[in-house]
Design a protein around this motif. Sequence first.
Motif, PDB file in Angstrom:
ATOM      1  N   UNK A 115       1.018  -1.222   0.084  1.00 47.06           N
ATOM      2  CA  UNK A 115      -0.165   0.109   0.020  1.00 47.06           C
ATOM      3  C   UNK A 115       0.799   1.289  -0.416  1.00 47.06           C
ATOM      4  N   UNK A 116       2.066   1.171   0.946  1.00 46.00           N
ATOM      5  CA  UNK A 116       2.676   2.628   0.790  1.00 46.00           C
ATOM      6  C   UNK A 116       3.635   3.045  -0.794  1.00 46.00           C
ATOM      7  N   UNK A 117       3.782   2.178  -1.305  1.00 44.55           N
ATOM      8  CA  UNK A 117       4.258   1.905  -2.578  1.00 44.55           C
ATOM      9  C   UNK A 117       3.746   2.401  -3.525  1.00 44.55           C
ATOM     10  N   UNK A 118       2.257   2.055  -3.480  1.00 46.72           N
ATOM     11  CA  UNK A 118       1.447   2.168  -3.615  1.00 46.72           C
ATOM     12  C   UNK A 118       0.897   3.383  -4.319  1.00 46.72           C
ATOM     13  N   UNK A 119       1.088   4.181  -2.763  1.00 44.84           N
ATOM     14  CA  UNK A 119       1.072   5.345  -2.948  1.00 44.84           C
ATOM     15  C   UNK A 119       2.016   6.549  -2.836  1.00 44.84           C
ATOM     16  N   UNK A 120       3.846   5.908  -2.714  1.00 45.12           N
ATOM     17  CA  UNK A 120       4.652   7.051  -3.327  1.00 45.12           C
ATOM     18  C   UNK A 120       5.076   7.339  -1.747  1.00 45.12           C
ATOM     19  N   UNK A 121       4.551   5.761  -0.194  1.00 47.53           N
ATOM     20  CA  UNK A 121       5.367   6.158   1.261  1.00 47.53           C
ATOM     21  C   UNK A 121       6.333   6.117   0.840  1.00 47.53           C
ATOM     22  N   UNK A 122       7.346   5.453   0.929  1.00 50.84           N
ATOM     23  CA  UNK A 122       8.448   5.246   1.281  1.00 50.84           C
ATOM     24  C   UNK A 122       9.626   4.955   2.381  1.00 50.84           C
ATOM     25  N   UNK A 123       9.024   6.058   3.746  1.00 50.58           N
ATOM     26  CA  UNK A 123       9.831   6.210   4.580  1.00 50.58           C
ATOM     27  C   UNK A 123       9.221   5.376   5.972  1.00 50.58           C
ATOM     28  N   UNK A 124       9.604   4.483   6.476  1.00 54.77           N
ATOM     29  CA  UNK A 124       9.434   3.948   8.347  1.00 54.77           C
ATOM     30  C   UNK A 124      10.177   3.320   8.767  1.00 54.77           C
ATOM     31  N   UNK A 125       9.663   3.715  10.035  1.00 51.29           N
ATOM     32  CA  UNK A 125      10.253   2.727  11.482  1.00 51.29           C
ATOM     33  C   UNK A 125       9.855   1.932  11.791  1.00 51.29           C
ATOM     34  N   UNK A 126      10.084   0.718  12.178  1.00 48.14           N
ATOM     35  CA  UNK A 126      10.018   0.048  12.397  1.00 48.14           C
ATOM     36  C   UNK A 126      10.161  -1.352  13.491  1.00 48.14           C
ATOM     37  N   UNK A 127       8.964  -1.557  14.621  1.00 41.51           N
ATOM     38  CA  UNK A 127       8.827  -2.142  15.360  1.00 41.51           C
ATOM     39  C   UNK A 127       9.893  -3.911  15.071  1.00 41.51           C
ATOM     40  N   UNK A 243      10.979   5.222  24.676  1.00 43.19           N
ATOM     41  CA  UNK A 243      10.845   4.772  23.167  1.00 43.19           C
ATOM     42  C   UNK A 243      10.292   5.437  22.850  1.00 43.19           C
ATOM     43  N   UNK A 244       9.351   6.073  22.800  1.00 42.46           N
ATOM     44  CA  UNK A 244       8.098   6.829  22.503  1.00 42.46           C
ATOM     45  C   UNK A 244       9.364   7.834  21.553  1.00 42.46           C
ATOM     46  N   UNK A 245       9.411   8.978  22.892  1.00 39.29           N
ATOM     47  CA  UNK A 245      11.005  10.109  22.144  1.00 39.29           C
ATOM     48  C   UNK A 245      11.688   9.061  21.183  1.00 39.29           C
ATOM     49  N   UNK A 246      12.142   8.061  21.690  1.00 37.02           N
ATOM     50  CA  UNK A 246      13.262   7.542  20.121  1.00 37.02           C
ATOM     51  C   UNK A 246      13.202   7.715  18.688  1.00 37.02           C
ATOM     52  N   UNK A 247      11.364   7.416  19.114  1.00 39.43           N
ATOM     53  CA  UNK A 247      10.307   7.406  17.514  1.00 39.43           C
ATOM     54  C   UNK A 247      10.350   8.702  17.149  1.00 39.43           C
ATOM     55  N   UNK A 248      10.614   9.421  17.758  1.00 38.98           N
ATOM     56  CA  UNK A 248      10.181  11.071  17.365  1.00 38.98           C
ATOM     57  C   UNK A 248      11.799  11.629  16.772  1.00 38.98           C
ATOM     58  N   UNK A 249      12.580  10.954  18.293  1.00 42.62           N
ATOM     59  CA  UNK A 249      14.279  11.680  16.858  1.00 42.62           C
ATOM     60  C   UNK A 249      14.713  10.412  16.177  1.00 42.62           C
ATOM     61  N   UNK A 251      11.997   9.616  13.811  1.00 40.82           N
ATOM     62  CA  UNK A 251      11.614  10.041  12.493  1.00 40.82           C
ATOM     63  C   UNK A 251      12.665  11.259  11.646  1.00 40.82           C
ATOM     64  N   UNK A 252      13.846  11.838  12.604  1.00 46.20           N
ATOM     65  CA  UNK A 252      14.240  12.948  12.539  1.00 46.20           C
ATOM     66  C   UNK A 252      15.489  12.430  11.583  1.00 46.20           C
ATOM     67  N   UNK A 253      15.851  11.101  11.642  1.00 51.21           N
ATOM     68  CA  UNK A 253      17.326  10.540  11.461  1.00 51.21           C
ATOM     69  C   UNK A 253      17.218  10.187   9.742  1.00 51.21           C
ATOM     70  N   UNK A 254      15.906   9.724   9.769  1.00 48.47           N
ATOM     71  CA  UNK A 254      15.543   9.041   8.289  1.00 48.47           C
ATOM     72  C   UNK A 254      15.911   8.730   7.635  1.00 48.47           C
ATOM     73  N   UNK A 255      16.249  10.218   7.146  1.00 49.51           N
ATOM     74  CA  UNK A 255      16.889  10.853   5.760  1.00 49.51           C
ATOM     75  C   UNK A 255      18.383  10.654   5.804  1.00 49.51           C
ATOM     76  N   UNK A 256      18.918  10.669   7.063  1.00 49.24           N
ATOM     77  CA  UNK A 256      20.802  10.320   7.381  1.00 49.24           C
ATOM     78  C   UNK A 256      21.291   9.556   6.086  1.00 49.24           C
ATOM     79  N   UNK A 257      20.621   8.474   5.808  1.00 48.06           N
ATOM     80  CA  UNK A 257      21.644   7.125   4.806  1.00 48.06           C
ATOM     81  C   UNK A 257      20.741   6.354   4.521  1.00 48.06           C
ATOM     82  N   UNK A 258      21.343   6.213   2.939  1.00 45.85           N
ATOM     83  CA  UNK A 258      19.928   5.034   1.986  1.00 45.85           C
ATOM     84  C   UNK A 258      20.174   3.991   2.948  1.00 45.85           C
ATOM     85  N   UNK A 259      18.715   3.289   2.740  1.00 46.42           N
ATOM     86  CA  UNK A 259      18.835   1.371   2.579  1.00 46.42           C
ATOM     87  C   UNK A 259      17.752   1.528   4.303  1.00 46.42           C
TER      88      UNK A 259
END
Length: 342
Positions: A115-127, A243-249, A251-259
Amino acid sequence: MPTPSTILITGGAGFIGSHTCVELLDHGYSLVAVDDYSNSSPQVYSRVQRIADRCLSAVYRLDLRNTRAVSDVLHHHSVDAVVHFAGKKAVGESMRKPIEYYDTNIGGTTSLLRAMDEHGVHQMVFSSSCSVYGETDKAPLSEQDPARPTNPYAASKWACEQILADVCRLRPEFRVLSLRYFNPVGAHPSGLLGESPRGGEVNLMPRLAQVADGERKSVTVYGDDYATPDGTGVRDYIHVMDVAEAHRVALEHLDDAPGMRVFNLGVGEGTSVLELLAVFGETCGRDIPYTVEDRRPGDVSELVADPREVAHEWGWRPTRDLAAMCRDAWRFRQLNPLGYAD
Ligand SMILES: NC(=O)c1ccc[n+]([C@@H]2O[C@H](COP(=O)([O-])OP(=O)(O)OC[C@H]3O[C@@H](n4cnc5c(N)ncnc54)[C@H](O)[C@@H]3O)[C@@H](O)[C@H]2O)c1
Ligand SMILES: O=c1ccn([C@@H]2O[C@H](COP(=O)(O)OP(=O)(O)O[C@H]3O[C@H](CO)[C@H](O)[C@H](O)[C@H]3O)[C@@H](O)[C@H]2O)c(=O)[nH]1
């Protein structure tokens, strides 16, 4: 990630999801949450909104494996990134219901990716989970240590990590941060949010709270013959607000590096079942009776994080101690003896 951004939270009504909703609302994010409420209650959102004094943009009841339903949500909201919590999480239950665990955790993740790919959403933080490391005599564990899952729950998380890594490798527009949580416990300090499982298997901390307030007579300690100082299982407990705080942080680092990149989320200190029982007893000023039974199938003896990678990469580290974890979990229990009864 620039704020305000819109984030899709899967499993937003769950224990970690609800606390993360508060943290993200507090920091200006717009949130769309989805959950099937198989292990949570929709009531949690009114509490989240009360604490944050802001509303979520939208809330949907759906099963993540229904790709069409997820796709409809992404069609109606312009989402920048996904924080993917939804899944089943009990180690012992996964030994009895392996198909359900593989189907929900892996099937839910691939359905979401489609579903993400269908809508051009390509960033994820995974549990992800420290349980992927499995039985090991190494402590602390670093992200480079091998994965050796010992139960279907852990194997499903490891499979998801491999799928996500492969997708990132073959489709470079994808960016994934996989966070291997050690043992999130505690509750929001307001006493409005906490761990409120619906039946099924109960983690150690909520079980201690049930015994402390008399709902159950004693805690069953699963094994005292592990190769640990007092023979009981050792885990690295981390406050759910950290843990909640770490998710906020994150999100700020999703773009730091590819892959895809993997990070441990733990404090770096091991606590045994009996040690946690003692600290919890001191916190609530009550005796916590216990009986020792056999090891729980699928369990491992010890899981403790080397937390340095997150600290090094993000300049962030958890700050709340074990006493705060017990105090907040106990406050939640006292104020909500029936959980989010609906
Ligand atoms: N709590 C822990 O100790 C821990 C440790 C490591 C990793 N994790 C992982 O973190 C995530 C969140 O854990 P939690 O403690 O908040 O668990 P939780 O059970 O409280 O939350 C998970 C949420 O996902 C929902 N859900 C389950 N299956 C779904 C489906 N098919 N479709 C839509 N929603 C669904 C549940 O109703 C629940 O609200 C899970 O993926 C879990 O495996 C948890
Ligand atoms: O009633 C209980 C419950 C647990 N334990 C023991 O307490 C420790 C912690 O058990 P939890 O069930 O609280 O947590 P787990 O480590 O088994 O699992 C939790 O943390 C994992 C990571 O360690 C997973 O990711 C999983 O989702 C999450 O439920 C283990 O040694 C377990 O054997 C008891 O002795 N009695």
